[in-house]
Design an enzyme around this catalytic site. Structure first.
Site, PDB file in Angstrom:
ATOM      1  N   VAL A   1       0.552  -0.991  -0.059  1.00  0.00           N
ATOM      2  CA  VAL A   1      -0.444   0.216   0.152  1.00  0.00           C
ATOM      3  C   VAL A   1       1.229   1.799  -0.244  1.00  0.00           C
ATOM      4  O   VAL A   1       0.864   2.327  -0.527  1.00  0.00           O
ATOM      5  CB  VAL A   1      -0.704   0.217   1.133  1.00  0.00           C
ATOM      6  CG1 VAL A   1      -1.792   1.688   1.034  1.00  0.00           C
ATOM      7  CG2 VAL A   1      -1.695  -1.365   1.438  1.00  0.00           C
TER       8      VAL A   1
ATOM      9  N   LYS B   1      -7.833  -2.124   9.342  1.00  0.00           N
ATOM     10  CA  LYS B   1      -9.333  -3.081   9.337  1.00  0.00           C
ATOM     11  C   LYS B   1      -8.734  -3.074  10.494  1.00  0.00           C
ATOM     12  O   LYS B   1     -10.082  -2.757  11.209  1.00  0.00           O
ATOM     13  CB  LYS B   1      -9.745  -3.702   8.610  1.00  0.00           C
ATOM     14  CG  LYS B   1      -9.169  -4.512   7.676  1.00  0.00           C
ATOM     15  CD  LYS B   1      -7.810  -3.954   6.498  1.00  0.00           C
ATOM     16  CE  LYS B   1      -6.869  -5.024   6.169  1.00  0.00           C
ATOM     17  NZ  LYS B   1      -6.913  -4.892   4.513  1.00  0.00           N
TER      18      LYS B   1
ATOM     19  N   GLU C   1     -10.611   5.480   4.881  1.00  0.00           N
ATOM     20  CA  GLU C   1     -11.541   4.853   3.542  1.00  0.00           C
ATOM     21  C   GLU C   1     -10.873   3.458   3.249  1.00  0.00           C
ATOM     22  O   GLU C   1     -11.454   2.802   2.698  1.00  0.00           O
ATOM     23  CB  GLU C   1     -11.261   6.099   2.348  1.00  0.00           C
ATOM     24  CG  GLU C   1     -12.390   5.827   1.355  1.00  0.00           C
ATOM     25  CD  GLU C   1     -13.401   5.160   1.552  1.00  0.00           C
ATOM     26  OE1 GLU C   1     -14.594   5.787   2.050  1.00  0.00           O
ATOM     27  OE2 GLU C   1     -13.926   4.135   1.178  1.00  0.00           O
TER      28      GLU C   1
ATOM     29  N   GLY D   1     -10.971  -1.137  -0.219  1.00  0.00           N
ATOM     30  CA  GLY D   1      -9.849  -0.860  -1.473  1.00  0.00           C
ATOM     31  C   GLY D   1     -10.011   0.341  -1.633  1.00  0.00           C
ATOM     32  O   GLY D   1     -10.294   1.390  -0.905  1.00  0.00           O
TER      33      GLY D   1
ATOM     34  N   ILE E   1     -13.216   0.669  -2.850  1.00  0.00           N
ATOM     35  CA  ILE E   1     -14.204   1.138  -3.452  1.00  0.00           C
ATOM     36  C   ILE E   1     -14.523   2.458  -2.249  1.00  0.00           C
ATOM     37  O   ILE E   1     -14.628   2.387  -1.255  1.00  0.00           O
ATOM     38  CB  ILE E   1     -14.924   0.223  -3.560  1.00  0.00           C
ATOM     39  CG1 ILE E   1     -14.744  -0.613  -4.572  1.00  0.00           C
ATOM     40  CG2 ILE E   1     -16.532   0.518  -3.565  1.00  0.00           C
ATOM     41  CD1 ILE E   1     -15.651  -2.192  -3.511  1.00  0.00           C
TER      42      ILE E   1
ATOM     43  N   GLU F   1      -3.228  -9.902   3.183  1.00  0.00           N
ATOM     44  CA  GLU F   1      -2.474  -9.895   4.536  1.00  0.00           C
ATOM     45  C   GLU F   1      -0.941 -10.250   3.984  1.00  0.00           C
ATOM     46  O   GLU F   1      -0.769 -11.702   4.041  1.00  0.00           O
ATOM     47  CB  GLU F   1      -2.879  -9.922   5.897  1.00  0.00           C
ATOM     48  CG  GLU F   1      -4.852  -9.056   5.961  1.00  0.00           C
ATOM     49  CD  GLU F   1      -4.761  -8.268   5.513  1.00  0.00           C
ATOM     50  OE1 GLU F   1      -3.966  -7.115   6.399  1.00  0.00           O
ATOM     51  OE2 GLU F   1      -5.336  -7.525   4.674  1.00  0.00           O
TER      52      GLU F   1
ATOM     53  N   ASP G   1     -10.512 -11.180   8.235  1.00  0.00           N
ATOM     54  CA  ASP G   1     -10.188  -9.586   7.456  1.00  0.00           C
ATOM     55  C   ASP G   1     -11.726  -9.094   7.382  1.00  0.00           C
ATOM     56  O   ASP G   1     -11.749  -7.914   7.159  1.00  0.00           O
ATOM     57  CB  ASP G   1      -9.647  -9.527   6.117  1.00  0.00           C
ATOM     58  CG  ASP G   1      -9.117  -8.428   5.357  1.00  0.00           C
ATOM     59  OD1 ASP G   1      -8.282  -7.808   5.807  1.00  0.00           O
ATOM     60  OD2 ASP G   1      -9.682  -8.473   4.638  1.00  0.00           O
TER      61      ASP G   1
ATOM     62  N   LYS H   1     -13.213  -5.999   8.752  1.00  0.00           N
ATOM     63  CA  LYS H   1     -14.174  -4.854   7.736  1.00  0.00           C
ATOM     64  C   LYS H   1     -16.092  -4.684   7.430  1.00  0.00           C
ATOM     65  O   LYS H   1     -16.904  -3.347   7.440  1.00  0.00           O
ATOM     66  CB  LYS H   1     -13.903  -5.269   6.416  1.00  0.00           C
ATOM     67  CG  LYS H   1     -12.702  -4.999   5.665  1.00  0.00           C
ATOM     68  CD  LYS H   1     -12.444  -5.804   4.486  1.00  0.00           C
ATOM     69  CE  LYS H   1     -10.761  -5.441   4.192  1.00  0.00           C
ATOM     70  NZ  LYS H   1     -10.395  -6.442   3.120  1.00  0.00           N
TER      71      LYS H   1
ATOM     72  N   GLY I   1      -4.654  -4.592  -3.533  1.00  0.00           N
ATOM     73  CA  GLY I   1      -3.672  -4.519  -4.569  1.00  0.00           C
ATOM     74  C   GLY I   1      -3.050  -2.325  -4.184  1.00  0.00           C
ATOM     75  O   GLY I   1      -3.591  -1.961  -3.163  1.00  0.00           O
TER      76      GLY I   1
HETATM   77  P1  NAP Z   1       3.701  -4.968   3.793  1.00  0.00           P
HETATM   78  O1  NAP Z   1       2.932  -5.155   2.511  1.00  0.00           O
HETATM   79  O2  NAP Z   1       3.084  -6.391   4.728  1.00  0.00           O
HETATM   80  O3  NAP Z   1       3.788  -3.698   4.066  1.00  0.00           O
HETATM   81  C1  NAP Z   1       3.805  -3.255   5.964  1.00  0.00           C
HETATM   82  C2  NAP Z   1       5.249  -2.315   5.905  1.00  0.00           C
HETATM   83  O4  NAP Z   1       5.244  -1.466   6.930  1.00  0.00           O
HETATM   84  C3  NAP Z   1       6.834  -2.641   4.935  1.00  0.00           C
HETATM   85  O5  NAP Z   1       6.781  -1.420   4.756  1.00  0.00           O
HETATM   86  C4  NAP Z   1       7.214  -3.043   6.617  1.00  0.00           C
HETATM   87  O6  NAP Z   1       8.354  -2.486   6.328  1.00  0.00           O
HETATM   88  C5  NAP Z   1       6.528  -2.144   7.574  1.00  0.00           C
HETATM   89  N1  NAP Z   1       6.688  -2.396   8.565  1.00  0.00           N
HETATM   90  C6  NAP Z   1       5.598  -3.191   9.320  1.00  0.00           C
HETATM   91  N2  NAP Z   1       5.612  -3.154  10.822  1.00  0.00           N
HETATM   92  C7  NAP Z   1       6.854  -2.457  10.822  1.00  0.00           C
HETATM   93  C8  NAP Z   1       7.437  -1.716  12.601  1.00  0.00           C
HETATM   94  N3  NAP Z   1       7.477  -2.064  13.708  1.00  0.00           N
HETATM   95  N4  NAP Z   1       8.640  -0.661  12.408  1.00  0.00           N
HETATM   96  C9  NAP Z   1       7.905   0.417  10.732  1.00  0.00           C
HETATM   97  N5  NAP Z   1       7.863  -0.468   9.713  1.00  0.00           N
HETATM   98  C10 NAP Z   1       7.110  -1.863  10.268  1.00  0.00           C
HETATM   99  O7  NAP Z   1       1.504  -4.780   4.246  1.00  0.00           O
HETATM  100  P2  NAP Z   1       0.340  -4.071   3.388  1.00  0.00           P
HETATM  101  O8  NAP Z   1      -0.420  -4.670   2.397  1.00  0.00           O
HETATM  102  O9  NAP Z   1       1.040  -2.623   2.635  1.00  0.00           O
HETATM  103  O10 NAP Z   1      -0.706  -3.632   3.906  1.00  0.00           O
HETATM  104  C11 NAP Z   1      -0.244  -2.690   4.393  1.00  0.00           C
HETATM  105  C12 NAP Z   1      -2.131  -2.226   5.898  1.00  0.00           C
HETATM  106  O11 NAP Z   1      -2.925  -1.836   4.429  1.00  0.00           O
HETATM  107  C13 NAP Z   1      -2.297  -3.465   6.880  1.00  0.00           C
HETATM  108  O12 NAP Z   1      -3.261  -2.451   7.610  1.00  0.00           O
HETATM  109  C14 NAP Z   1      -3.466  -4.116   6.025  1.00  0.00           C
HETATM  110  O13 NAP Z   1      -4.987  -4.683   6.110  1.00  0.00           O
HETATM  111  C15 NAP Z   1      -4.083  -3.038   4.628  1.00  0.00           C
HETATM  112  N6  NAP Z   1      -4.649  -2.709   3.531  1.00  0.00           N
HETATM  113  C16 NAP Z   1      -3.727  -3.986   2.726  1.00  0.00           C
HETATM  114  C17 NAP Z   1      -4.161  -3.738   1.432  1.00  0.00           C
HETATM  115  C18 NAP Z   1      -3.707  -4.768   0.565  1.00  0.00           C
HETATM  116  O14 NAP Z   1      -4.329  -4.702  -0.742  1.00  0.00           O
HETATM  117  N7  NAP Z   1      -2.812  -4.997   0.640  1.00  0.00           N
HETATM  118  C19 NAP Z   1      -5.704  -2.401   1.122  1.00  0.00           C
HETATM  119  C20 NAP Z   1      -6.418  -2.235   2.244  1.00  0.00           C
HETATM  120  C21 NAP Z   1      -5.770  -2.255   3.062  1.00  0.00           C
HETATM  121  P3  NAP Z   1       9.890  -3.254   5.472  1.00  0.00           P
HETATM  122  O15 NAP Z   1       9.361  -3.053   4.013  1.00  0.00           O
HETATM  123  O16 NAP Z   1      11.196  -2.630   5.605  1.00  0.00           O
HETATM  124  O17 NAP Z   1       9.755  -4.970   5.955  1.00  0.00           O
HETATM  125  N1  HSE Z   2      -6.131  -9.030   2.408  1.00  0.00           N
HETATM  126  C1  HSE Z   2      -6.776  -7.436   2.108  1.00  0.00           C
HETATM  127  C2  HSE Z   2      -7.952  -8.499   1.129  1.00  0.00           C
HETATM  128  C3  HSE Z   2      -5.943  -6.243   1.731  1.00  0.00           C
HETATM  129  O1  HSE Z   2      -7.214  -9.808   0.224  1.00  0.00           O
HETATM  130  O2  HSE Z   2      -9.161  -7.442   0.683  1.00  0.00           O
HETATM  131  C4  HSE Z   2      -7.348  -5.541   1.277  1.00  0.00           C
HETATM  132  O3  HSE Z   2      -8.370  -5.517   2.326  1.00  0.00           O
END
Ligand code: NAP
Ligand code: HSE
Length: 432
Positions: A14, A105, A129, A134, A136, A190, A201, A205, A302
């Site tokens: 993200v 979330k 939001e 995501g 929407i 996740e 998850d 939501k 995504g």
């Molecule tokens: P991710 O790819 O695992 O990225 C997490 C990031 O946070 C990484 O850059 C990591 O650092 C950093 N991090 C984690 N713990 C840390 C700590 N203790 N200290 C410092 N940095 C830390 O996760 P993501 O998929 O981007 O998701 C992030 C959030 O958005 C989550 O809450 C998820 O539920 C939400 N979300 C995700 C999506 C999706 O499509 N992926 C959609 C909606 C919401 P490093 O890179 O150095 O490891």
């Molecule tokens: N892991 C979540 C999903 C990311 O697959 O919907 C978006 O919140």
């Protein structure tokens, strides 16, 4: 042009999307917000990791205090995930009068009250939001555009990973593990995908959406949850025979003030709009008492779709004048005190797949037990050929009944000598 300095906590799927959008849509964002946005600092765990985005020298940090103690940083975007240290970091930033945007979330569904109260007492905004579905605009949709309605029912495909897996199993005959691996590679899952496939998850939501839709506090433990790990290609094939598909649904219904909240794999008719929501797309189907039926549809996970929601939240803060301490009203979840129904009382139709010994009378014994619990059967399929367990499959579809009756009947059926296994029980939703 005024300048504003912001910081990110996290630069994963993200966070990278947020940076790309801030760089590539710079001019549009400047015009729409009235600010030139500068990413001043980004907190990560490992500064030396390869990232799919250009980050200028000196921006990455592993020390949260670089962000907390920099008074020129006005907005902090939390895209790290998890409860801690995210919660502490957000609370500390609010104490320093920094506005917050989060996509988390899990944190909101479990600790939302404390965060919103802290935001209100500090006069800062907490925007979220991206936490549901995501890209929407469903939070804004419910909070702003549907406030004239009593929302009676809400059905959501709110997890991109499970929708991707079920789509691949249904359309490409892919196995579960391969589809999950692909969803992880595409950045939908996740960090721990158990949260996706076991329904946590979607449970978070649904709690967030229901608290907004029904104006009440939701204790996450009152949201019934089942994951998709028991769904096999056989169930998907049988669903097709009954003109249905299997979708992971988050369902909320208002029964004259009492709420029914559940998240589970569900068989739905082929011709319902939710049946045609594929891959990582999400959709939320709402029945309002004024607007009628309404469906929100788009990419639910995504990097860029989620980044789109996050950056819109940043712009919303800038438009409200980032320098003034005037918070948006907190999550409106304390308007009513609603009771949540016990899942056993929830009604619906059920699909039940059972493996029995290939002997006469097996089906009769099963239907007798259903009769004992006043469960009437709508359809039965009994296959002659033996399955991998050396028995034959019996698949039943019930008429409307309540879950506690099904649980009791299935327990008795499981004790029959002729029954080898109760393979699966899947709820059916016909939206009537
Ligand atoms: P991710 O790819 O695992 O990225 C997490 C990031 O946070 C990484 O850059 C990591 O650092 C950093 N991090 C984690 N713990 C840390 C700590 N203790 N200290 C410092 N940095 C830390 O996760 P993501 O998929 O981007 O998701 C992030 C959030 O958005 C989550 O809450 C998820 O539920 C939400 N979300 C995700 C999506 C999706 O499509 N992926 C959609 C909606 C919401 P490093 O890179 O150095 O490891
Ligand atoms: N892991 C979540 C999903 C990311 O697959 O919907 C978006 O919140």
């Amino acid at each position: 042009m005024k300048k504003v300095r912001i910081a990110l906590l996290g630069l994963g799927n993200v966070g990278i999307g947020v940076c790309i959008i801030l760089y590539s849509n710079r001019k549009e964002i400047m015009k729409r917000s009235g600010y030139e946005v500068e990413i001043a600092k980004i907190l990560v765990r490992d500064k030396n990791k390869d990232r799919d985005v250009y980050i200028p020298d000196g921006v990455l940090t592993t020390d949260f205090n670089d962000i907390l103690n920099d008074d020129s940083i006005k907005v902090v975007v939390e895209v790290m995930g998890g409860i801690q240290p995210s919660k502490d970091y957000i609370l500390k930033c609010m104490d320093k009068k920094k506005h917050i945007v989060t996509a988390n979330k899990m944190l909101l569904a479990t600790n939302g009250d404390e965060l919103f109260q802290k935001a209100e007492s500090n006069g800062v905004m907490l925007q979220y939001e991206a936490s549901v579905a995501g890209g929407i605009p469903i939070i804004n949709g419910i909070e702003e555009s549907l406030t004239a309605n009593k929302i009676k029912e809400l059905y959501g495909i709110v997890n991109g990973t499970t929708n991707y897996i079920l789509t691949k199993m249904q359309l490409d005959k892919m196995d579960f593990d391969t589809a999950l691996k692909q969803a992880q590679e595409k950045g939908y899952a996740e960090a721990d995908p158990t949260s996706d496939i076991e329904g946590f998850d979607a449970q978070y939501k649904l709690a967030i959406l229901s608290s907004l839709a029904f104006g009440t506090k939701i204790n996450i433990d009152n949201v019934y949850r089942e994951g998709i790990t028991k769904i096999s290609s056989i169930d998907i094939k049988y669903a097709k025979k009954f003109n249905m598909v299997v979708k992971m649904l988050a369902i909320a219904k208002d029964h004259f003030g009492r709420l029914e909240l559940r998240v589970h794999p569900t068989m739905i008719p082929n011709d319902h709009p939710l049946a045609n929501v594929y891959d990582s797309f999400n959709a939320i189907f709402i029945k309002g008492n004024a607007v009628g039926d309404l469906m929100f549809y788009g990419r639910g996970a995504g990097s860029l779709p989620t980044g789109s929601a996050v950056v819109s939240d940043i712009i919303a803060i800038l438009r409200k004048n980032v320098d003034s301490q005037s918070s948006l009203p907190a999550l409106k979840n304390n308007l009513w005190d609603r009771k949540i129904d016990d899942i056993g009382k929830s009604k619906g139709k059920f699909y039940i797949r059972i493996t029995v010994e290939d002997q006469s009378g097996a089906l009769g014994k099963i239907t007798t037990i259903f009769g004992k619990y006043s469960i009437s059967i709508r359809s039965v399929i009994q296959k002659g050929e033996k399955n991998s367990k050396g028995g034959v499959n019996i698949v039943l579809i019930t008429h409307n009944t309540c879950k506690e009756k099904i649980d009791c009947a299935v327990k008795e059926i499981n004790n029959l000598e002729s029954v080898i296994a109760i393979n699966n029980i899947i709820r059916i939703e016909d939206f009537k």
